[in-house]
Motif scaffolding. Sequence first.
Motif, PDB file in Angstrom:
ATOM      1  N   ALA A 139       0.837  -1.211   0.000  1.00 22.59           N
ATOM      2  CA  ALA A 139       0.000   0.000   0.000  1.00 22.59           C
ATOM      3  C   ALA A 139       0.867   1.254   0.000  1.00 22.59           C
ATOM      4  O   ALA A 139       0.587   2.229  -0.718  1.00 22.59           O
ATOM      5  CB  ALA A 139      -0.932  -0.016   1.204  1.00 22.59           C
ATOM      6  N   GLY A 140       1.935   1.259   0.819  1.00 22.48           N
ATOM      7  CA  GLY A 140       2.818   2.423   0.844  1.00 22.48           C
ATOM      8  C   GLY A 140       3.508   2.653  -0.483  1.00 22.48           C
ATOM      9  O   GLY A 140       3.642   3.799  -0.940  1.00 22.48           O
ATOM     10  N   ALA A 141       3.945   1.575  -1.135  1.00 22.69           N
ATOM     11  CA  ALA A 141       4.587   1.720  -2.442  1.00 22.69           C
ATOM     12  C   ALA A 141       3.604   2.227  -3.486  1.00 22.69           C
ATOM     13  O   ALA A 141       3.943   3.059  -4.337  1.00 22.69           O
ATOM     14  CB  ALA A 141       5.191   0.386  -2.869  1.00 22.69           C
ATOM     15  N   ALA A 142       2.356   1.737  -3.441  1.00 21.82           N
ATOM     16  CA  ALA A 142       1.351   2.185  -4.404  1.00 21.82           C
ATOM     17  C   ALA A 142       1.034   3.664  -4.231  1.00 21.82           C
ATOM     18  O   ALA A 142       0.919   4.421  -5.205  1.00 21.82           O
ATOM     19  CB  ALA A 142       0.087   1.341  -4.255  1.00 21.82           C
ATOM     20  N   ILE A 143       0.917   4.114  -2.977  1.00 20.36           N
ATOM     21  CA  ILE A 143       0.630   5.533  -2.730  1.00 20.36           C
ATOM     22  C   ILE A 143       1.817   6.394  -3.148  1.00 20.36           C
ATOM     23  O   ILE A 143       1.648   7.476  -3.730  1.00 20.36           O
ATOM     24  CB  ILE A 143       0.288   5.741  -1.247  1.00 20.36           C
ATOM     25  N   SER A 144       3.041   5.918  -2.874  1.00 16.59           N
ATOM     26  CA  SER A 144       4.220   6.681  -3.299  1.00 16.59           C
ATOM     27  C   SER A 144       4.299   6.775  -4.810  1.00 16.59           C
ATOM     28  O   SER A 144       4.724   7.790  -5.362  1.00 16.59           O
ATOM     29  CB  SER A 144       5.483   6.025  -2.741  1.00 16.59           C
ATOM     30  N   CYS A 145       3.872   5.715  -5.493  1.00 16.02           N
ATOM     31  CA  CYS A 145       3.894   5.736  -6.963  1.00 16.02           C
ATOM     32  C   CYS A 145       2.884   6.732  -7.512  1.00 16.02           C
ATOM     33  O   CYS A 145       3.123   7.374  -8.536  1.00 16.02           O
ATOM     34  CB  CYS A 145       3.617   4.336  -7.500  1.00 16.02           C
ATOM     35  N   ASN A 146       1.744   6.884  -6.818  1.00 14.42           N
ATOM     36  CA  ASN A 146       0.703   7.822  -7.266  1.00 14.42           C
ATOM     37  C   ASN A 146       0.960   9.251  -6.808  1.00 14.42           C
ATOM     38  O   ASN A 146       0.238  10.167  -7.200  1.00 14.42           O
ATOM     39  CB  ASN A 146      -0.661   7.377  -6.742  1.00 14.42           C
ATOM     40  N   ARG A 147       1.972   9.475  -5.945  1.00 12.82           N
ATOM     41  CA  ARG A 147       2.351  10.814  -5.487  1.00 12.82           C
ATOM     42  C   ARG A 147       1.160  11.573  -4.890  1.00 12.82           C
ATOM     43  O   ARG A 147       0.780  12.647  -5.358  1.00 12.82           O
ATOM     44  CB  ARG A 147       2.976  11.627  -6.617  1.00 12.82           C
ATOM     45  N   MET A 148       0.558  11.003  -3.857  1.00 15.39           N
ATOM     46  CA  MET A 148      -0.559  11.665  -3.182  1.00 15.39           C
ATOM     47  C   MET A 148      -0.071  12.886  -2.421  1.00 15.39           C
ATOM     48  O   MET A 148       1.077  12.966  -2.016  1.00 15.39           O
ATOM     49  CB  MET A 148      -1.251  10.682  -2.228  1.00 15.39           C
ATOM     50  N   GLU A 149      -0.999  13.834  -2.219  1.00 14.74           N
ATOM     51  CA  GLU A 149      -0.663  15.054  -1.504  1.00 14.74           C
ATOM     52  C   GLU A 149      -0.437  14.760  -0.023  1.00 14.74           C
ATOM     53  O   GLU A 149      -1.010  13.819   0.534  1.00 14.74           O
ATOM     54  CB  GLU A 149      -1.787  16.092  -1.646  1.00 14.74           C
ATOM     55  N   PRO A 150       0.423  15.540   0.656  1.00 17.14           N
ATOM     56  CA  PRO A 150       0.658  15.330   2.087  1.00 17.14           C
ATOM     57  C   PRO A 150      -0.627  15.505   2.893  1.00 17.14           C
ATOM     58  O   PRO A 150      -1.510  16.281   2.533  1.00 17.14           O
ATOM     59  CB  PRO A 150       1.694  16.403   2.442  1.00 17.14           C
ATOM     60  N   VAL A 151      -0.720  14.770   3.978  1.00 18.73           N
ATOM     61  CA  VAL A 151      -1.894  14.854   4.836  1.00 18.73           C
ATOM     62  C   VAL A 151      -1.702  15.980   5.850  1.00 18.73           C
ATOM     63  O   VAL A 151      -0.580  16.387   6.146  1.00 18.73           O
ATOM     64  CB  VAL A 151      -2.128  13.518   5.578  1.00 18.73           C
ATOM     65  N   ALA A 152      -2.823  16.486   6.335  1.00 19.98           N
ATOM     66  CA  ALA A 152      -2.776  17.496   7.392  1.00 19.98           C
ATOM     67  C   ALA A 152      -2.658  16.808   8.755  1.00 19.98           C
ATOM     68  O   ALA A 152      -3.119  15.680   8.933  1.00 19.98           O
ATOM     69  CB  ALA A 152      -4.036  18.367   7.336  1.00 19.98           C
ATOM     70  N   SER A 386      10.296  16.538  -2.240  1.00 19.13           N
ATOM     71  CA  SER A 386      11.335  15.520  -2.198  1.00 19.13           C
ATOM     72  C   SER A 386      11.227  14.643  -3.437  1.00 19.13           C
ATOM     73  O   SER A 386      10.248  14.735  -4.189  1.00 19.13           O
ATOM     74  CB  SER A 386      11.172  14.671  -0.932  1.00 19.13           C
ATOM     75  N   PRO A 387      12.206  13.776  -3.706  1.00 18.08           N
ATOM     76  CA  PRO A 387      12.105  12.881  -4.868  1.00 18.08           C
ATOM     77  C   PRO A 387      10.849  12.016  -4.857  1.00 18.08           C
ATOM     78  O   PRO A 387      10.351  11.641  -5.912  1.00 18.08           O
ATOM     79  CB  PRO A 387      13.377  12.026  -4.765  1.00 18.08           C
ATOM     80  N   SER A 388      10.326  11.714  -3.679  1.00 14.91           N
ATOM     81  CA  SER A 388       9.109  10.905  -3.611  1.00 14.91           C
ATOM     82  C   SER A 388       7.847  11.734  -3.795  1.00 14.91           C
ATOM     83  O   SER A 388       6.750  11.176  -3.816  1.00 14.91           O
ATOM     84  CB  SER A 388       9.035  10.185  -2.260  1.00 14.91           C
ATOM     85  N   GLY A 389       7.969  13.035  -3.937  1.00 15.48           N
ATOM     86  CA  GLY A 389       6.818  13.904  -4.151  1.00 15.48           C
ATOM     87  C   GLY A 389       6.291  14.577  -2.914  1.00 15.48           C
ATOM     88  O   GLY A 389       5.361  15.383  -3.000  1.00 15.48           O
TER      89      GLY A 389
END
Length: 663
Positions: A139-152, A386-389
């Motif tokens: 799940a973490g790799a999939a979210i990193s691949c989609n470059r989701m916005e940071p959470v509050a 960062s490189p991960s978005g």
Amino acid sequence: MVNLPLRLPPALNKKNLPVCMSLERQAHWPVLAVWLVVLLLMPMQEQVVYERAWLQGAGFLFVALAAFFAAVWMGGSFVRNGSPGMLLLSCGAFFWGTAGSIAVLSIFLGNDAPALINANTLPTLHNACAWLAAITQLAGAAISCNRMEPVARPRAWMIVACLAAAAILALLVTASSHHWTPLFFRPGEGVTVTSFPVLGSAIAMLLLAALLLCLAGRPSTPPFIRWYSLALVLMAVGLAGLLQPKAAGALASWAASSAHYCSALCMLAAVFRSWPGFGPETVSTLRESQTLLHSMTESTSDSVYIKDWAGRYLMCNGATCRYFGKPAAEVLGKDDRAFLAPEEANEIMARDRDTLASGEVWTGEESIILASQAYTFLSTKGPVRSPSGAIIGLFGISRDITNRKRMEEELQQSRAAAVADNLAKTRLLSTAAHEFRTPLSLLQSSLDILDRYGDQLDVEERKTRKRHIRSATQQLTDLAESLLTYRKVDGETGRKVEAVFCDIEMLSRAVAEETQAAKGEGHEFLVTIGEECGLLLIDPVLYRRVLVNLLVNAFQYTPPGRQVSLEVVKASDRLRVTVADQGIGIEQGDLGRIFDPFFRGGNVGQRRGNGLGLPIIHESLARMDGKISIASTPGQGTRFEISLPWRELDDEEDEPLEDAPGE
């Protein structure tokens, strides 16, 4: 701009730096060899013990500690940056460390386990934690691949994740100790069939997570992703070794344990290679980037800076330091509240937080005061990723446009003045044309009658026509004089006031007599001039202009037989002139506009006028530093009172006065 000292360790000098980086890029090849060894040894039935239990337990303890360390580091990174992918990767590392800890307990407890722990409890917990680690890593790799916005509020999310992990572990312990879960292990036989789908799916998810991480890091894979994806592959290799039907200690199991140890080393490498300033590639990249960034930012007059999430300056160029009047060492680590007024600093910091929250670039003007001087900046601000978005800070480029804004304001004022002047000229021409039409018509009709029927008219009729001609001529003369006077006053703003010493009593009486003779026929006219009025330093032209227009208005709008009065006295250090009449008065709704050019009250009726008398008075008084007040009652009359500075012979102001500012 601050030059960060980047010193290479002795092992990473210029000679072996390329070699180290090349070896790092080839580190994935041994993984294939380990996979091949495990696949070849799994069919073998030998039961040869290659390591002692305490050594195997120490190895799994190292794996657990490395996983927990990586989980803590990634959790801290999530709290700083708010990347949801990093939170899930941290949870995956935590579950993997928990699985390693359970393996350590299983090795050291052996047959001495407490009564609460049966033979299936520890294998169930180990396999469940390994499966949870795999799914959270995926799940973490999939979210990193989609470059989701940071959470509050990332701290709150971290607390929720910790509580959820603790609850899951408690549920697993309860379920396994009460035999609510299927069997994963039988003593003397090894793993059961249930382990194959659980561990097999975990292996597949770990491999897929490694692939997604590599895709998320393209085109230039960061060191963290390179090493962490390698760790995920080795974790999958280790789980594959557990699928053998024999007990621990066989050759394939030993090879799987080695994969576990290597995965722990790769996790640590991922963490330390992402540490600021650590590793060959980081050092080289930082050195090159810093040189280029320093050259670019120091060659511009724009203020260039980078802030963290708290608004503290992480980097600033020389232009920023010059605006703040501080060296870079006194700017870095501080926010805008250390250099700006509290209101300005809070406004800018709030806008910066909104920009970080939106993740979009903002461009706009910012007005601040630095060293008691007002500045206007055209600023462009946006998130630093960062490189991960993940958003890790805010960049800003601010250009000083103070002079440009000043010129724009001056241009707008000049344009507004030009527009107003054109409108005034248009109104002047329209009013002049309208006012000239009536006397010209009267003049033309009277002349036509005299030309055509002059010999047929009696004496009285000819006198009437001649009186009309003289009246029309006087109207034209008065109108022309008013227009010329208004334009003259309007064009005299830049010249000096020609102030001379005048006998104010003689000047006031002369103006009163002249105006009464011209306009005051049939009116009762009272003139009162105080004995204290003597020589006064004043501009006689402007004073005459004011007094004439006041008296003309009083006579014009007062019916014959009623009273008009003039009073000139000295009151304290000022000259007070009062003109009162018993005329038609001014309506309350018109008092605010009577000084506008060409404006005439709503109750003037058919009385002639052009609306220029009071504007002339107002402009003339402004140039003499005078004041005017009005009191009027419709149908009863109006009272104008003006006051002027009193300057006598003993005053030191013997030179002409400069032009007073207009109101």
